[in-house]
Motif scaffolding. Structure first.
Motif, PDB file in Angstrom:
ATOM      1  N   GLN A 143      -4.381  -4.397  -5.401  1.00  0.00           N
ATOM      2  CA  GLN A 143      -4.726  -3.740  -6.272  1.00  0.00           C
ATOM      3  C   GLN A 143      -4.104  -1.960  -5.668  1.00  0.00           C
ATOM      4  O   GLN A 143      -3.851  -1.718  -4.801  1.00  0.00           O
ATOM      5  CB  GLN A 143      -6.123  -3.869  -6.220  1.00  0.00           C
ATOM      6  CG  GLN A 143      -7.401  -4.999  -6.668  1.00  0.00           C
ATOM      7  CD  GLN A 143      -8.382  -4.167  -7.247  1.00  0.00           C
ATOM      8  OE1 GLN A 143      -9.230  -4.856  -6.106  1.00  0.00           O
ATOM      9  NE2 GLN A 143      -9.107  -3.543  -7.913  1.00  0.00           N
ATOM     10  N   ARG A 171     -17.409   5.415  -3.008  1.00  0.00           N
ATOM     11  CA  ARG A 171     -17.352   4.040  -2.887  1.00  0.00           C
ATOM     12  C   ARG A 171     -17.198   3.748  -1.088  1.00  0.00           C
ATOM     13  O   ARG A 171     -16.525   2.893  -0.338  1.00  0.00           O
ATOM     14  CB  ARG A 171     -15.372   4.808  -2.830  1.00  0.00           C
ATOM     15  CG  ARG A 171     -15.420   3.869  -4.489  1.00  0.00           C
ATOM     16  CD  ARG A 171     -14.048   4.213  -4.686  1.00  0.00           C
ATOM     17  NE  ARG A 171     -12.338   3.161  -4.499  1.00  0.00           N
ATOM     18  CZ  ARG A 171     -11.641   3.157  -4.609  1.00  0.00           C
ATOM     19  NH1 ARG A 171     -11.355   4.784  -5.696  1.00  0.00           N
ATOM     20  NH2 ARG A 171     -10.444   2.511  -4.530  1.00  0.00           N
ATOM     21  N   PHE A 188      -7.857   1.168   3.774  1.00  0.00           N
ATOM     22  CA  PHE A 188      -6.476   1.369   4.051  1.00  0.00           C
ATOM     23  C   PHE A 188      -6.780   3.029   3.864  1.00  0.00           C
ATOM     24  O   PHE A 188      -5.390   3.295   4.045  1.00  0.00           O
ATOM     25  CB  PHE A 188      -6.762   1.035   2.102  1.00  0.00           C
ATOM     26  CG  PHE A 188      -6.407  -0.593   2.144  1.00  0.00           C
ATOM     27  CD1 PHE A 188      -5.104  -1.078   2.038  1.00  0.00           C
ATOM     28  CD2 PHE A 188      -6.856  -1.319   1.205  1.00  0.00           C
ATOM     29  CE1 PHE A 188      -4.919  -2.885   2.150  1.00  0.00           C
ATOM     30  CE2 PHE A 188      -7.286  -2.761   1.264  1.00  0.00           C
ATOM     31  CZ  PHE A 188      -6.149  -3.663   1.676  1.00  0.00           C
ATOM     32  N   SER A 190     -11.952  -0.075   0.567  1.00  0.00           N
ATOM     33  CA  SER A 190     -10.435   0.862   0.704  1.00  0.00           C
ATOM     34  C   SER A 190     -10.623   1.595   1.532  1.00  0.00           C
ATOM     35  O   SER A 190      -9.648   2.109   2.136  1.00  0.00           O
ATOM     36  CB  SER A 190     -11.520   2.279  -0.730  1.00  0.00           C
ATOM     37  OG  SER A 190     -11.116   1.598  -1.450  1.00  0.00           O
ATOM     38  N   ASP A 216     -16.365  -2.442  -0.573  1.00  0.00           N
ATOM     39  CA  ASP A 216     -15.696  -2.011  -1.032  1.00  0.00           C
ATOM     40  C   ASP A 216     -14.486  -1.442  -0.029  1.00  0.00           C
ATOM     41  O   ASP A 216     -14.709  -0.686   0.337  1.00  0.00           O
ATOM     42  CB  ASP A 216     -15.522  -0.711  -1.761  1.00  0.00           C
ATOM     43  CG  ASP A 216     -14.688  -0.290  -2.264  1.00  0.00           C
ATOM     44  OD1 ASP A 216     -13.283  -0.529  -2.050  1.00  0.00           O
ATOM     45  OD2 ASP A 216     -14.775   1.189  -3.257  1.00  0.00           O
ATOM     46  N   THR A 269      -5.675   0.238  -7.006  1.00  0.00           N
ATOM     47  CA  THR A 269      -6.537   1.344  -5.645  1.00  0.00           C
ATOM     48  C   THR A 269      -6.457   1.533  -5.012  1.00  0.00           C
ATOM     49  O   THR A 269      -6.368   2.439  -4.001  1.00  0.00           O
ATOM     50  CB  THR A 269      -7.951   1.423  -6.377  1.00  0.00           C
ATOM     51  OG1 THR A 269      -8.255  -0.434  -5.917  1.00  0.00           O
ATOM     52  CG2 THR A 269      -8.497   1.145  -7.827  1.00  0.00           C
ATOM     53  N   TYR A 270      -6.057   0.572  -4.178  1.00  0.00           N
ATOM     54  CA  TYR A 270      -6.172  -0.038  -2.186  1.00  0.00           C
ATOM     55  C   TYR A 270      -4.420   0.531  -1.828  1.00  0.00           C
ATOM     56  O   TYR A 270      -4.069   1.107  -0.927  1.00  0.00           O
ATOM     57  CB  TYR A 270      -6.175  -1.748  -2.228  1.00  0.00           C
ATOM     58  CG  TYR A 270      -7.334  -1.811  -2.619  1.00  0.00           C
ATOM     59  CD1 TYR A 270      -8.155  -1.430  -2.670  1.00  0.00           C
ATOM     60  CD2 TYR A 270      -7.224  -3.916  -2.541  1.00  0.00           C
ATOM     61  CE1 TYR A 270      -9.763  -2.325  -2.347  1.00  0.00           C
ATOM     62  CE2 TYR A 270      -8.236  -4.413  -2.822  1.00  0.00           C
ATOM     63  CZ  TYR A 270      -9.541  -2.970  -3.042  1.00  0.00           C
ATOM     64  OH  TYR A 270     -11.178  -3.892  -2.928  1.00  0.00           O
ATOM     65  N   SER A 321      -6.971   8.852  -2.827  1.00  0.00           N
ATOM     66  CA  SER A 321      -7.616   7.932  -1.789  1.00  0.00           C
ATOM     67  C   SER A 321      -8.674   7.245  -2.311  1.00  0.00           C
ATOM     68  O   SER A 321      -9.121   5.705  -2.231  1.00  0.00           O
ATOM     69  CB  SER A 321      -7.690   8.306  -0.357  1.00  0.00           C
ATOM     70  OG  SER A 321      -8.977   9.182  -0.240  1.00  0.00           O
ATOM     71  N   GLY A 322      -9.352   8.191  -3.018  1.00  0.00           N
ATOM     72  CA  GLY A 322     -10.526   7.743  -3.625  1.00  0.00           C
ATOM     73  C   GLY A 322     -11.299   8.023  -2.509  1.00  0.00           C
ATOM     74  O   GLY A 322     -12.991   7.523  -3.048  1.00  0.00           O
ATOM     75  N   HIS A 379      -3.274   3.269  -3.815  1.00  0.00           N
ATOM     76  CA  HIS A 379      -4.011   4.922  -3.672  1.00  0.00           C
ATOM     77  C   HIS A 379      -3.783   4.828  -2.308  1.00  0.00           C
ATOM     78  O   HIS A 379      -3.827   6.292  -1.853  1.00  0.00           O
ATOM     79  CB  HIS A 379      -4.364   5.100  -4.922  1.00  0.00           C
ATOM     80  CG  HIS A 379      -3.614   4.997  -5.975  1.00  0.00           C
ATOM     81  ND1 HIS A 379      -4.412   4.792  -6.926  1.00  0.00           N
ATOM     82  CD2 HIS A 379      -2.524   5.041  -6.233  1.00  0.00           C
ATOM     83  CE1 HIS A 379      -3.759   5.751  -8.011  1.00  0.00           C
ATOM     84  NE2 HIS A 379      -2.254   5.170  -7.511  1.00  0.00           N
ATOM     85  N   SER A 380      -5.466   4.226  -2.075  1.00  0.00           N
ATOM     86  CA  SER A 380      -5.987   4.231  -0.736  1.00  0.00           C
ATOM     87  C   SER A 380      -5.478   4.768   0.142  1.00  0.00           C
ATOM     88  O   SER A 380      -5.426   5.497   1.541  1.00  0.00           O
ATOM     89  CB  SER A 380      -6.970   3.452  -0.443  1.00  0.00           C
ATOM     90  OG  SER A 380      -8.187   3.456  -1.856  1.00  0.00           O
TER      91      SER A 380
END
Lengths: 161, 139
Positions: free
Chosen positions: B2, A32, A49, A46, A44, B4-5, A25-26, B7-8
């Motif tokens: 994107q 982040r 999500f 992320s 950001d 990365t989103y 997920s990062g 992946h998130s």
């Protein structure tokens, strides 16, 4: 006996899936996480999500669990029963929010990122354990002391009045 | 969207799957701060071993990521060690006082529509946003 091993396996599997999910997920990256909190700067999205994915699957689990009388490997569910919004809840969440905003780390990613062997994660995790131990071991005695002092003051007030 | 989103979103889904499995099979909340707290409790409870194994699994997650994708997840530690030390102390103390963190209140609590968790998440998000804003301003 099979249950004992099954439950150990479940703990390991849940931990691994959790840690792998965090990695994908990062969210192991504090920059982040802080980016998500930086709504007026370099925002950001992320983490939104991640939360959307996590809460939707977790909700499905909750809905299924309500149809079950007990979990598959235990005789009962062990869920928090407390309902009231009290000072420790809000104060604790606020204190956590300060540390989370400062560092971009919370307990899950803090433990998972230890695998990378970087110094800041070890410093953070060691101090986090210290914070937990301070709360769990000292807070009850601090509270008890406050209660005793308060009780004494009431008794004194009664004696004087 | 994107990559990365995506992946998130998938990574988040796996986190949710872990908490659903823990709930349906073991009947417990997969809250990391609570699990760490339980492993430190003396005398040791009957769940000590399983809690430690859960944490070990959490530690193994990035290792398995590395075996699958050939590299560690990207991490940037930008602040000084002092910041991480103080933040760690606050996170440890605060999550125990507030009965949970991003996993217990966030992933599990929001899914259960727990009133306490909704208040906790709103509080730590708001305070986190303010903290980042203040640190950006101060430098």
């Amino acid at each position: 006996m099979i249950d004992v091993f099954a439950r150990i396996f479940v703990a390991l599997a849940a931990g691994v899936i959790f840690g792998f999910g965090l990695s994908l997920s990062g969210m192991l990256d504090p920059a982040r996480v802080r980016g998500f909190l930086d709504i007026a700067g370099h925002f950001d999205p992320s983490l939104a999500f991640v939360l959307a994915g996590a809460v939707s699957i977790s909700s499905a689990g909750t809905l299924i669990s309500r149809k079950l009388r007990h979990p598959l490997l235990d005789s009962m569910f062990h869920l928090p029963l407390k309902q009231d919004i009290d000072l420790p809840l809000v104060a604790g969440a606020a204190i956590f929010g300060v540390g989370w905003g400062m560092s971009g780390l919370c307990p899950g990613p803090a433990i998972a990122s230890l695998a990378l062997g970087l110094v800041p994660s070890y410093v953070f995790a060691a101090m986090m354990l210290a914070g937990i131990l301070i709360h769990d071991n000292w807070l009850p005695s601090i509270r008890a002391l406050c209660r005793r002092l308060a009780a004494k003051r009431i008794l004194d007030a009664d004696a004087n009045g | 969207m994107q990559l990365t989103y995506l992946h998130s979103l998938i990574g988040g889904g796996l986190i949710g799957l872990a908490s659903a499995l823990y709930l349906l099979l073991d009947g417990r909340i997969a809250g990391v701060s609570g699990i760490i707290g339980a492993t430190l409790r003396r005398p040791a409870g009957e769940n000590q071993l399983r809690n430690l194994i859960f944490l070990f699994g959490l530690f193994l997650g990035p290792v398995i990521y590395r075996l699958s994708f050939g590299g560690w997840p990207v991490i940037h530690f930008e602040a000084s060690l002092w910041i991480f030390a103080l933040a760690g102390l606050l996170v440890g103390f605060g999550t125990r006082l507030g009965s949970g963190c991003t996993s217990g209140h966030g992933v599990c609590g929001l899914a259960r529509l727990s009133r306490r968790s909704i208040v906790a998440v709103a509080t730590f998000l708001a305070v986190g946003i303010i903290t980042v804003a203040v640190m950006n301003r101060v430098g």
